[in-house]
Design an enzyme around this catalytic site. Sequence first.
Site, PDB file in Angstrom:
ATOM      1  N   ARG A   1       0.822  -1.214   0.000  1.00 33.42           N
ATOM      2  CA  ARG A   1       0.000   0.000   0.000  1.00 33.42           C
ATOM      3  C   ARG A   1       0.861   1.271   0.000  1.00 33.42           C
ATOM      4  O   ARG A   1       0.529   2.270  -0.645  1.00 33.42           O
ATOM      5  CB  ARG A   1      -0.920  -0.014   1.224  1.00 33.42           C
TER       6      ARG A   1
ATOM      7  N   HIS B   1       0.511   4.472  -2.473  1.00 34.01           N
ATOM      8  CA  HIS B   1       0.301   5.839  -1.977  1.00 34.01           C
ATOM      9  C   HIS B   1       1.481   6.750  -2.304  1.00 34.01           C
ATOM     10  O   HIS B   1       1.337   7.968  -2.309  1.00 34.01           O
ATOM     11  CB  HIS B   1      -0.003   5.828  -0.477  1.00 34.01           C
TER      12      HIS B   1
ATOM     13  N   ASN C   1      -3.496   9.008   4.464  1.00 39.04           N
ATOM     14  CA  ASN C   1      -2.288   8.369   5.013  1.00 39.04           C
ATOM     15  C   ASN C   1      -2.225   8.354   6.535  1.00 39.04           C
ATOM     16  O   ASN C   1      -1.699   7.403   7.134  1.00 39.04           O
ATOM     17  CB  ASN C   1      -1.040   9.085   4.481  1.00 39.04           C
TER      18      ASN C   1
ATOM     19  N   HIS D   1      -6.091  -5.929  -2.386  1.00 39.34           N
ATOM     20  CA  HIS D   1      -6.984  -6.075  -1.221  1.00 39.34           C
ATOM     21  C   HIS D   1      -7.329  -7.539  -0.957  1.00 39.34           C
ATOM     22  O   HIS D   1      -8.321  -7.825  -0.300  1.00 39.34           O
ATOM     23  CB  HIS D   1      -8.263  -5.244  -1.413  1.00 39.34           C
TER      24      HIS D   1
HETATM   25  C1  HEM Z   1      -8.933   1.293  -6.019  1.00 36.43           C
HETATM   26  C2  HEM Z   1      -8.942   2.213  -5.071  1.00 36.43           C
HETATM   27  C3  HEM Z   1      -8.520   1.931  -3.653  1.00 36.43           C
HETATM   28  C4  HEM Z   1      -9.169   2.330  -2.539  1.00 36.43           C
HETATM   29  C5  HEM Z   1     -10.448   3.137  -2.482  1.00 36.43           C
HETATM   30  C6  HEM Z   1      -8.424   1.824  -1.412  1.00 36.43           C
HETATM   31  C7  HEM Z   1      -8.762   2.060  -0.081  1.00 36.43           C
HETATM   32  C8  HEM Z   1      -8.166   1.438   0.986  1.00 36.43           C
HETATM   33  C9  HEM Z   1      -8.574   1.593   2.365  1.00 36.43           C
HETATM   34  C10 HEM Z   1      -9.703   2.496   2.848  1.00 36.43           C
HETATM   35  C11 HEM Z   1      -7.787   0.799   3.115  1.00 36.43           C
HETATM   36  C12 HEM Z   1      -7.848   0.623   4.635  1.00 36.43           C
HETATM   37  C13 HEM Z   1      -7.088   1.714   5.320  1.00 36.43           C
HETATM   38  C14 HEM Z   1      -7.282   1.751   6.812  1.00 36.43           C
HETATM   39  O1  HEM Z   1      -8.132   1.051   7.340  1.00 36.43           O
HETATM   40  O2  HEM Z   1      -6.571   2.520   7.487  1.00 36.43           O
HETATM   41  C15 HEM Z   1      -6.867   0.139   2.227  1.00 36.43           C
HETATM   42  C16 HEM Z   1      -5.924  -0.775   2.615  1.00 36.43           C
HETATM   43  C17 HEM Z   1      -5.059  -1.401   1.752  1.00 36.43           C
HETATM   44  N1  HEM Z   1      -4.874  -1.089   0.417  1.00 36.43           N
HETATM   45 FE1  HEM Z   1      -6.127  -0.031  -0.730  1.00 36.43          FE
HETATM   46  N2  HEM Z   1      -7.342   1.122  -1.864  1.00 36.43           N
HETATM   47  C18 HEM Z   1      -7.351   1.165  -3.238  1.00 36.43           C
HETATM   48  C19 HEM Z   1      -6.413   0.619  -4.076  1.00 36.43           C
HETATM   49  C20 HEM Z   1      -5.294  -0.062  -3.665  1.00 36.43           C
HETATM   50  C21 HEM Z   1      -4.192  -0.435  -4.517  1.00 36.43           C
HETATM   51  C22 HEM Z   1      -4.068  -0.072  -5.994  1.00 36.43           C
HETATM   52  C23 HEM Z   1      -3.316  -1.120  -3.739  1.00 36.43           C
HETATM   53  C24 HEM Z   1      -1.984  -1.715  -4.102  1.00 36.43           C
HETATM   54  C25 HEM Z   1      -1.608  -2.074  -5.310  1.00 36.43           C
HETATM   55  C26 HEM Z   1      -3.879  -1.189  -2.410  1.00 36.43           C
HETATM   56  C27 HEM Z   1      -3.356  -1.872  -1.347  1.00 36.43           C
HETATM   57  C28 HEM Z   1      -3.887  -1.900  -0.084  1.00 36.43           C
HETATM   58  C29 HEM Z   1      -3.443  -2.807   0.949  1.00 36.43           C
HETATM   59  C30 HEM Z   1      -2.438  -3.926   0.780  1.00 36.43           C
HETATM   60  C31 HEM Z   1      -4.164  -2.478   2.118  1.00 36.43           C
HETATM   61  C32 HEM Z   1      -4.003  -3.091   3.513  1.00 36.43           C
HETATM   62  C33 HEM Z   1      -2.873  -2.360   4.222  1.00 36.43           C
HETATM   63  C34 HEM Z   1      -2.566  -2.826   5.637  1.00 36.43           C
HETATM   64  O3  HEM Z   1      -3.115  -3.798   6.122  1.00 36.43           O
HETATM   65  O4  HEM Z   1      -1.724  -2.143   6.264  1.00 36.43           O
HETATM   66  N3  HEM Z   1      -5.058  -0.506  -2.395  1.00 36.43           N
HETATM   67  N4  HEM Z   1      -7.108   0.551   0.945  1.00 36.43           N
END
Ligand code: HEM
Length: 319
Positions: free
Chosen positions: A63, A67, A95, A194
């Site tokens: 992530r 970002h 972030n 995800h």
């Molecule tokens: C398509 C639009 C996307 C949205 C709206 C989105 C939104 C989010 C949100 C809201 C979270 C949780 C954050 C939290 O609870 O603090 C999250 C976690 C995460 N996102 Fe996304 N995301 C998107 C795309 C992506 C992309 C493109 C990647 C990587 C290639 C990604 C990888 C991740 C990962 C791996 C997590 C878990 C992180 C952790 O457990 O620390 N996301 N995302």
Amino acid sequence: MGTSFARSFALLALLCLLLPCHGKGKLSTKFYAKSCSGVATIVRSVMAQAVAKEPRMGASIIRLFFHDCFVNGCDASILLDDTATFTGEKNAGANANSVRGYEVIDAIKTQVEAACNGTVSCADIVALASRDAVNLLGGPTWNVQLGRKDSRTASPSAANANLPGPGSSAASLVSAFAAKGLSARDMTALSGAHTVGRARCLFFRGRIYGEPNINATFAAARQQTCPQSGGDGNLAPFDDQTPDAFDNAYYTNLVAQRGLLHSDQELFNGGPADALVRKYSGNAGMFANDFAKAMVKMGGLMPASGTPTEVRLNCRKVN
Ligand code: HEM
């Protein structure tokens, strides 16, 4: 002829000043072959330790890369700490209290600096680390294009504007990625990240209590630890079957209406992404391939030309 060529060139240069250039041809998988041939081994070993200690860290690093890249290119801008006179991206809406893994990048950087002082950018370290994170969690691997530089600036306003939020519609996801030169297919594949990691209750509460297109058993399970009020920070896995495995379960979940975020389920809600989601849910190899390609493409996002850059010695501050 000559004049029109010069004109087109000038126009291109002007466009590059205004828009992030997608950096084709500038990066190379062999960039550090002579100057720091051991860098990939160092990154892999620190990542292996970090993921063994806490599998979620793999997700967090993936992530972090997203970002970084979506905000004025993959330039490690997200790693700059705020100071009394500088406000960076770490505390921007998408972030703050959410992106993690900064200490792992620091640990890698310390070892890389000891081996090859002042040579490898923090942006390249994040790109390598995210490739390793995916692979260490059981996903594909690929050759990482290298040669990025670290910016001497960061933009909290671009972080707020460019990173899509969990309430996004399918159309706004497509346009957020299109703004970065990424296709709807790239967006659908990259969202498969995800399949690992965790999200906080405040980001999926609206979905589990209010949305019609959700599996009832799944909603009830999520409600156990995400009450209607309070518990904003409580975590749930994106994929509750194989939470730390980088597989194609994200898509089988979407087909079963078990997407965690509203934005996740938007990719399988009767719209144009449905067909590809179905394909990925039945074909893990196709997903793995497309994901790897899309990560390379996202990794090619460059800061606008003219942005001051350097190879930072400490990823948290400019030299
Ligand atoms: C398509 C639009 C996307 C949205 C709206 C989105 C939104 C989010 C949100 C809201 C979270 C949780 C954050 C939290 O609870 O603090 C999250 C976690 C995460 N996102 Fe996304 N995301 C998107 C795309 C992506 C992309 C493109 C990647 C990587 C290639 C990604 C990888 C991740 C990962 C791996 C997590 C878990 C992180 C952790 O457990 O620390 N996301 N995302």
